[in-house]
Design a protein around this motif. Structure first.
Motif, short mmCIF file in Angstrom:
data_model
loop_
_atom_site.label_atom_id
_atom_site.label_comp_id
_atom_site.label_asym_id
_atom_site.label_seq_id
_atom_site.Cartn_x
_atom_site.Cartn_y
_atom_site.Cartn_z
N ARG A 1 16.58 5.63 9.48
CA ARG A 1 15.90 4.17 7.96
C ARG A 1 15.76 2.48 8.61
O ARG A 1 15.38 2.11 9.10
CB ARG A 1 15.29 4.37 6.92
CG ARG A 1 14.40 3.24 6.31
CD ARG A 1 13.99 3.77 4.74
NE ARG A 1 13.96 5.66 4.73
CZ ARG A 1 12.45 5.79 5.07
NH1 ARG A 1 11.70 5.03 5.31
NH2 ARG A 1 11.72 7.16 4.58
N ASP A 2 17.40 2.72 8.34
CA ASP A 2 17.73 1.13 9.40
C ASP A 2 17.71 1.40 10.01
O ASP A 2 17.46 0.00 10.59
CB ASP A 2 19.65 1.64 9.36
CG ASP A 2 19.94 1.87 7.74
OD1 ASP A 2 19.01 1.61 6.78
OD2 ASP A 2 21.28 2.50 7.86
N LEU B 1 14.24 -2.09 13.77
CA LEU B 1 13.42 -2.86 15.04
C LEU B 1 11.81 -3.43 14.17
O LEU B 1 10.93 -3.57 15.19
CB LEU B 1 13.15 -1.64 15.06
CG LEU B 1 14.65 -1.33 16.40
CD1 LEU B 1 14.12 -0.33 16.59
CD2 LEU B 1 14.72 -2.13 17.44
N VAL B 2 11.57 -2.93 13.38
CA VAL B 2 10.19 -3.06 12.69
C VAL B 2 10.27 -4.63 12.45
O VAL B 2 9.29 -5.97 12.18
CB VAL B 2 9.69 -2.24 11.48
CG1 VAL B 2 8.29 -2.95 10.79
CG2 VAL B 2 9.38 -1.11 11.85
N GLN B 3 11.75 -5.71 11.78
CA GLN B 3 11.43 -6.41 11.55
C GLN B 3 11.64 -7.40 12.41
O GLN B 3 11.31 -8.94 12.60
CB GLN B 3 12.80 -6.10 10.68
CG GLN B 3 12.76 -6.05 9.41
CD GLN B 3 13.94 -5.56 8.45
OE1 GLN B 3 15.43 -6.18 8.62
NE2 GLN B 3 13.51 -6.44 7.23
N GLN C 1 17.85 4.09 20.51
CA GLN C 1 18.60 3.99 19.79
C GLN C 1 19.31 5.39 19.07
O GLN C 1 20.02 5.19 18.38
CB GLN C 1 17.97 2.43 19.06
CG GLN C 1 18.71 0.89 19.58
CD GLN C 1 18.63 -0.20 19.03
OE1 GLN C 1 18.19 0.47 17.85
NE2 GLN C 1 17.96 -0.96 19.69
N ILE C 2 17.70 5.21 18.33
CA ILE C 2 17.85 6.83 17.37
C ILE C 2 18.65 7.81 18.01
O ILE C 2 19.36 8.70 17.16
CB ILE C 2 16.90 6.69 17.34
CG1 ILE C 2 16.73 7.56 15.47
CG2 ILE C 2 15.78 8.11 17.28
CD1 ILE C 2 17.36 6.49 14.40
N GLN C 3 18.55 8.19 19.28
CA GLN C 3 19.10 8.68 19.67
C GLN C 3 20.91 9.08 20.26
O GLN C 3 21.32 9.84 19.91
CB GLN C 3 18.45 9.14 21.35
CG GLN C 3 19.21 9.82 22.40
CD GLN C 3 18.93 12.12 21.50
OE1 GLN C 3 18.15 12.04 20.36
NE2 GLN C 3 19.64 12.88 21.93
N MET D 1 6.94 5.64 11.57
CA MET D 1 5.69 5.52 11.33
C MET D 1 5.57 4.42 9.99
O MET D 1 5.09 4.66 9.13
CB MET D 1 4.54 6.15 11.29
CG MET D 1 4.85 6.80 12.89
SD MET D 1 4.17 5.78 13.67
CE MET D 1 2.66 5.35 13.73
N GLU D 2 6.32 5.36 8.57
CA GLU D 2 6.47 4.69 6.94
C GLU D 2 6.59 3.50 7.05
O GLU D 2 5.87 2.41 6.44
CB GLU D 2 7.51 5.56 6.78
CG GLU D 2 6.56 7.12 6.14
CD GLU D 2 7.84 7.72 4.96
OE1 GLU D 2 7.87 8.83 4.50
OE2 GLU D 2 9.38 7.21 5.06
N GLU D 3 7.89 2.37 8.33
CA GLU D 3 7.86 1.35 8.13
C GLU D 3 7.04 0.41 9.03
O GLU D 3 7.16 0.02 8.31
CB GLU D 3 10.22 1.63 8.60
CG GLU D 3 10.78 2.10 7.93
CD GLU D 3 10.90 1.72 6.55
OE1 GLU D 3 10.41 0.32 6.30
OE2 GLU D 3 11.52 2.42 5.70
#
Length: 391
Positions: free
Chosen positions: A102-103, A108-110, A131-133, A348-350
């Motif tokens: 989530r972080d 990235l969305v921000q 980044q998530i991997q 997708m939530e973010e």
């Protein structure tokens, strides 16, 4: 296939590459078991694909000339390694990783602009996947750019069927992993407590894994993750941008996202195909295939089979999840499915929760990805963020 017989189709023709899904829909009706000049017989129907997935004795997964642990193995060897890797995708591991996931998504969305045009693939989806991997495996941030470039080289070599380039790309990846393993061995007890270190210390086989075994496991995880997660984000966001009502429904009711994500990715698959090879003569779809025949299981077609799903383009949240081949089926069902579902749900939530609207750009068309990739190579979107709310 008789060498003198004309091929049934050309999966790399311009017509196919320009519209893969329409071609696969057509092939499913016209020639559901189709030979090509590239040496593969493609299976387009859900029934035929499921038969292959459930009969690992007749249809072997040992298709790669590179070691592939455990994807490219058959029982009993596959069973041992599968038992070794499955705990890494347990609910406990997923719950522990969720805050980090989530972080990354929030940051990235921000960083996305609140107005104007965003190229979602290059500015967001591919960055998130990298980044998530790295975060999940415990890899340093300075690997982000080398891995991004490596992914491009790997795709280009695969598309060109360039064996020398594929070997060079594989060796380059091996080098990254072996360097990481060397650092962890040097650090010993001070090594980071992450999945890569855990594999290095894993004794579930009654011995340590060899470097080649660890490299193969991590290569399988990384290649699949980088390609399919970024493709999935593009497909999901494009679908919601084209269906504003559903987009708003999911923004208001995020609990629907898990089922919605699986359904959208059934309609438009992020992974086109997977391979098998026959261990004996067999008949599929009325065609007799010799022992050693190479098969391409076309997920992108099987998951759109009218015999199973009715209108393949109809979005429904009440479908039987056991019929959806998004993560495969049988003994080789994707072990990383819990991780992929976690990452896609959170991102997708973010993305929905921190925007007020995501829309297509009227004067810039998305660029479809080329086989063997799926989704989009470029996806221009208008993303609006609510100005009156702290994000």
């Amino acid at each position: 296939m008789d060498k003198n017989s004309p091929p049934d189709w050309d999966p790399r023709s311009e017509a196919v590459l320009n519209d893969q899904m329409t071609t696969y829909d057509d092939m499913r009706h016209r020639c559901p078991v189709a030979h090509s000049r590239y040496g593969y017989t493609s299976l387009f129907r859900h029934e035929d694909v499921m038969r292959v997935l459930k009969d690992h004795e007749t249809f072997s997964s040992a298709v790669s000339r590179f070691p592939s642990v455990p994807n490219g193995m058959d029982p009993p060897e596959h069973t041992v390694y599968r038992r070794l890797i499955e705990p890494y995708f347990s609910p406990e591991h997923m719950n522990a990783f969720a805050p980090t996931c989530r972080d990354v998504a929030v940051r990235l969305v921000q960083a996305l602009p609140g107005e104007g045009t965003t190229e979602l693939m290059g500015d967001f989806a591919q960055i998130f996947a990298l980044q998530i991997q790295c975060a999940w495996l415990g890899w340093p941030a300075d690997l982000h750019e080398p891995l991004r470039l490596w992914t491009l080289k790997n795709h280009a070599a695969t598309l060109a069927r360039d064996e020398a380039a594929l070997s060079a790309v594989a060796l380059e990846f091996d080098g990254y992993i072996k360097d990481l393993l060397a650092v962890r061995r040097t650090d010993d007890n001070a090594a980071p407590d992450d999945i890569t270190t855990s594999l290095l210390r894993n004794q579930s086989l009654g011995r340590s894994l060899t470097d080649d075994e660890i490299v193969s496991i991590l290569r399988n995880w990384t290649v699949g993750e980088l390609a399919t997660i970024s493709a999935s984000i593009g497909i999901l966001t494009h679908y919601l941008a084209a269906n504003s009502g559903l987009q708003q429904q999911l923004r208001e009711h995020p609990a629907l996202l898990p089922a919605a994500i699986d359904e959208i990715l059934r309609i438009h698959a992020p992974l086109v195909m997977n391979r098998r090879v026959t261990t004996k003569q067999v008949t599929l779809g009325g065609r007799t295939l010799a022992k050693g025949s190479r098969l391409a299981l076309v997920w992108a077609s099987a998951n759109r089979d009218e015999a199973v799903f009715g209108n393949p383009d109809e979005f429904r949240l009440d479908r039987d999840p056991e019929l959806n081949l998004l993560y495969g089926a049988g003994i080789h069902v994707c072990p990383g499915a819990p991780l992929a579902r976690l990452e896609l749900r959170i991102v997708m939530e973010e993305l929905l929760g921190r925007t007020s609207q995501i829309a297509l750009v009227s004067d810039r068309e998305p660029v479809k990805a080329f086989f063997p990739a799926s989704g989009f190579s470029a996806l221009p979107l208008q993303i609006q963020k609510p100005s009156s709310r702290a994000l």
